[in-house]
Design an enzyme around this catalytic site. Sequence first.
Site, mmCIF file in Angstrom:
data_model
loop_
_atom_site.group_PDB
_atom_site.id
_atom_site.type_symbol
_atom_site.label_atom_id
_atom_site.label_comp_id
_atom_site.label_asym_id
_atom_site.label_seq_id
_atom_site.Cartn_x
_atom_site.Cartn_y
_atom_site.Cartn_z
ATOM 1 N N CYS A 189 40.273 44.734 43.565
ATOM 2 C CA CYS A 189 40.234 43.292 43.361
ATOM 3 C C CYS A 189 38.811 42.906 42.985
ATOM 4 O O CYS A 189 37.880 43.158 43.752
ATOM 5 C CB CYS A 189 40.666 42.573 44.646
ATOM 6 S SG CYS A 189 40.511 40.789 44.554
ATOM 7 N N ASP A 228 47.625 45.265 39.459
ATOM 8 C CA ASP A 228 46.479 45.546 40.337
ATOM 9 C C ASP A 228 45.641 46.676 39.735
ATOM 10 O O ASP A 228 44.411 46.659 39.778
ATOM 11 C CB ASP A 228 46.997 45.942 41.730
ATOM 12 C CG ASP A 228 45.956 45.830 42.821
ATOM 13 O OD1 ASP A 228 44.794 46.137 42.550
ATOM 14 O OD2 ASP A 228 46.315 45.450 43.955
HETATM 15 P P1 HMG Z 1 40.037 27.250 39.152
HETATM 16 O O1 HMG Z 1 38.972 27.548 38.143
HETATM 17 O O2 HMG Z 1 39.654 26.602 40.447
HETATM 18 O O3 HMG Z 1 41.295 26.463 38.481
HETATM 19 O O4 HMG Z 1 40.765 28.618 39.488
HETATM 20 P P2 HMG Z 1 41.489 25.010 37.970
HETATM 21 O O5 HMG Z 1 42.835 24.589 38.412
HETATM 22 O O6 HMG Z 1 40.298 24.147 38.315
HETATM 23 O O7 HMG Z 1 41.522 25.206 36.371
HETATM 24 C C1 HMG Z 1 40.381 25.604 35.629
HETATM 25 C C2 HMG Z 1 40.821 25.921 34.201
HETATM 26 O O8 HMG Z 1 41.696 27.067 34.212
HETATM 27 C C3 HMG Z 1 41.617 24.812 33.527
HETATM 28 O O9 HMG Z 1 41.344 24.891 32.138
HETATM 29 C C4 HMG Z 1 43.058 25.215 33.760
HETATM 30 O O10 HMG Z 1 43.935 24.692 32.802
HETATM 31 C C5 HMG Z 1 42.970 26.726 33.628
HETATM 32 P P3 HMG Z 1 40.275 23.899 31.415
HETATM 33 O O11 HMG Z 1 40.778 22.531 31.746
HETATM 34 O O12 HMG Z 1 38.949 24.207 32.053
HETATM 35 O O13 HMG Z 1 40.354 24.294 29.983
HETATM 36 N N1 HMG Z 1 44.003 27.379 34.405
HETATM 37 C C6 HMG Z 1 44.810 28.348 33.936
HETATM 38 N N2 HMG Z 1 44.906 28.959 32.741
HETATM 39 C C7 HMG Z 1 45.838 29.913 32.612
HETATM 40 N N3 HMG Z 1 46.646 30.316 33.610
HETATM 41 C C8 HMG Z 1 46.580 29.741 34.820
HETATM 42 C C9 HMG Z 1 45.631 28.711 35.007
HETATM 43 N N4 HMG Z 1 45.294 27.975 36.084
HETATM 44 C C10 HMG Z 1 44.310 27.172 35.707
HETATM 45 N N5 HMG Z 1 47.360 30.152 35.807
HETATM 46 C C11 HMG Z 1 42.657 29.898 40.206
HETATM 47 C C12 HMG Z 1 41.785 28.682 40.485
HETATM 48 C C13 HMG Z 1 43.568 30.078 41.409
HETATM 49 C C14 HMG Z 1 43.465 29.622 38.953
HETATM 50 C C15 HMG Z 1 41.731 31.118 39.999
HETATM 51 O O14 HMG Z 1 40.858 31.194 41.090
HETATM 52 C C16 HMG Z 1 42.502 32.422 39.893
HETATM 53 O O15 HMG Z 1 43.314 32.602 39.016
HETATM 54 N N6 HMG Z 1 42.216 33.372 40.771
HETATM 55 C C17 HMG Z 1 42.934 34.647 40.744
HETATM 56 C C18 HMG Z 1 41.969 35.766 40.757
HETATM 57 C C19 HMG Z 1 42.779 37.031 40.758
HETATM 58 O O16 HMG Z 1 43.645 37.232 39.932
HETATM 59 N N7 HMG Z 1 42.447 37.950 41.702
HETATM 60 C C20 HMG Z 1 43.088 39.214 41.774
HETATM 61 C C21 HMG Z 1 44.517 39.154 42.202
HETATM 62 S S1 HMG Z 1 44.714 39.028 43.951
HETATM 63 C C22 HMG Z 1 44.598 40.650 44.504
HETATM 64 O O17 HMG Z 1 44.247 41.534 43.760
HETATM 65 C C23 HMG Z 1 45.030 40.978 45.910
HETATM 66 C C24 HMG Z 1 46.406 41.632 45.967
HETATM 67 O O18 HMG Z 1 46.443 42.820 45.182
HETATM 68 C C25 HMG Z 1 46.772 41.992 47.419
HETATM 69 C C26 HMG Z 1 45.676 42.775 48.144
HETATM 70 O O19 HMG Z 1 45.223 43.818 47.619
HETATM 71 O O20 HMG Z 1 45.310 42.317 49.235
HETATM 72 C C27 HMG Z 1 47.499 40.683 45.433
HETATM 73 MG MG MG Z 2 45.700 44.744 45.752
#
Ligand code: HMG
Ligand code: MG
Length: 297
Positions: free
Chosen positions: A240, A16
């Site tokens: 985030c 984070d």
């Molecule tokens: P998307 O673009 O809708 O995914 O993202 P997709 O399934 O359509 O795939 C698109 C492309 O990404 C494809 O590649 C997949 O293979 C690739 P292409 O065919 O175009 O070449 N792909 C991946 N590559 C590597 N690793 C993977 C992966 N998945 C797909 N895992 C997705 C949907 C959920 C993946 C995206 O929206 C995402 O990763 N979001 C996360 C964002 C994030 O990390 N946010 C911060 C963390 S959450 C947070 O901070 C809150 C927390 O701290 C708690 C709080 O504070 O409340 C936890």
């Molecule tokens: Mg967080």
Amino acid sequence: MDFPDKVQIKEVGPRDGLQNEKEFVTTDVKVEWINRLSSSGLKYIEITSFVPPKWIPALADASEVAGKITRVPGITYAALVPNRKGLERALEADLDEVSVFMSASEAHNRKNINKSVDETFPVLEEVVKDAVSAGKKVRGYVSTVFGCPYDGAVPVDHVKKVTDRLLNMGVYEISLGDTIGVANPWQMDQVLKDITQSFSPDQLALHLHDTRGMALANTLVGLTHGIKVFDSAAGGLGGCPYAKGAAGNTASEDLIHMLEEMGIDTGIDFDRFMEAAKYIEKKLEKSLPSRQLRISS
Ligand code: HMG
Ligand code: MG
């Protein structure tokens, strides 16, 4: 007030804390930082995220980091996974544990993981099932519990629905996220009163962002409700990229200091932890929000 004798701090700084940093932190610095954190007495470190680098470029080196750190027996090295692909990468990198994540509010869920809340359940269900079959424990985050940057107030019933679904999938603990740091102690008390009527405090953790300086006050309220697991980040790093206005997490060293002063054991050596916090502050070349870092510099 009634407090536990002992709590667990889950360090989320390398994940984070760094996911929102504009300047890329090199793999070697991440590895050295995690190794220093490992020597502080922490028992749980969330080291990275297996998300597409397009979404979180700061953690594009997730597999390399996992491969290069020195694993200390007794410490759980965990990472965030959003889907099956993320789980496959985490299993290949031999993480001890994974965390799935979603929001209690519709708009943040869409911005953060590109799906509606209902579309997210089957994706995570498959991840949890496969992770458990591979012998891994799965933790769950519920974001925007106390407010959403896009939807505003979030009904507690939404939080309870998401929590219930995740626990039923096989997640062992839910970390309730104040993603944008809007909770106040009165609200924390009301929400936890309600949530702990349905779930045991032993299944819950708090993940507080300190945008408005209320994280420690909210922690205190959490303690009175029997919560014994708290997430925090060294230096007060964090945020985030998909939640407008999200600032850093509770600073771990401020949290350790408060708890130890209150006679609550964290198992962490404060001086060693401070060394790790100072290391990353120096490498980032800017001052971090933690009070303990300010008074010791
Ligand atoms: P998307 O673009 O809708 O995914 O993202 P997709 O399934 O359509 O795939 C698109 C492309 O990404 C494809 O590649 C997949 O293979 C690739 P292409 O065919 O175009 O070449 N792909 C991946 N590559 C590597 N690793 C993977 C992966 N998945 C797909 N895992 C997705 C949907 C959920 C993946 C995206 O929206 C995402 O990763 N979001 C996360 C964002 C994030 O990390 N946010 C911060 C963390 S959450 C947070 O901070 C809150 C927390 O701290 C708690 C709080 O504070 O409340 C936890
Ligand atoms: Mg967080």
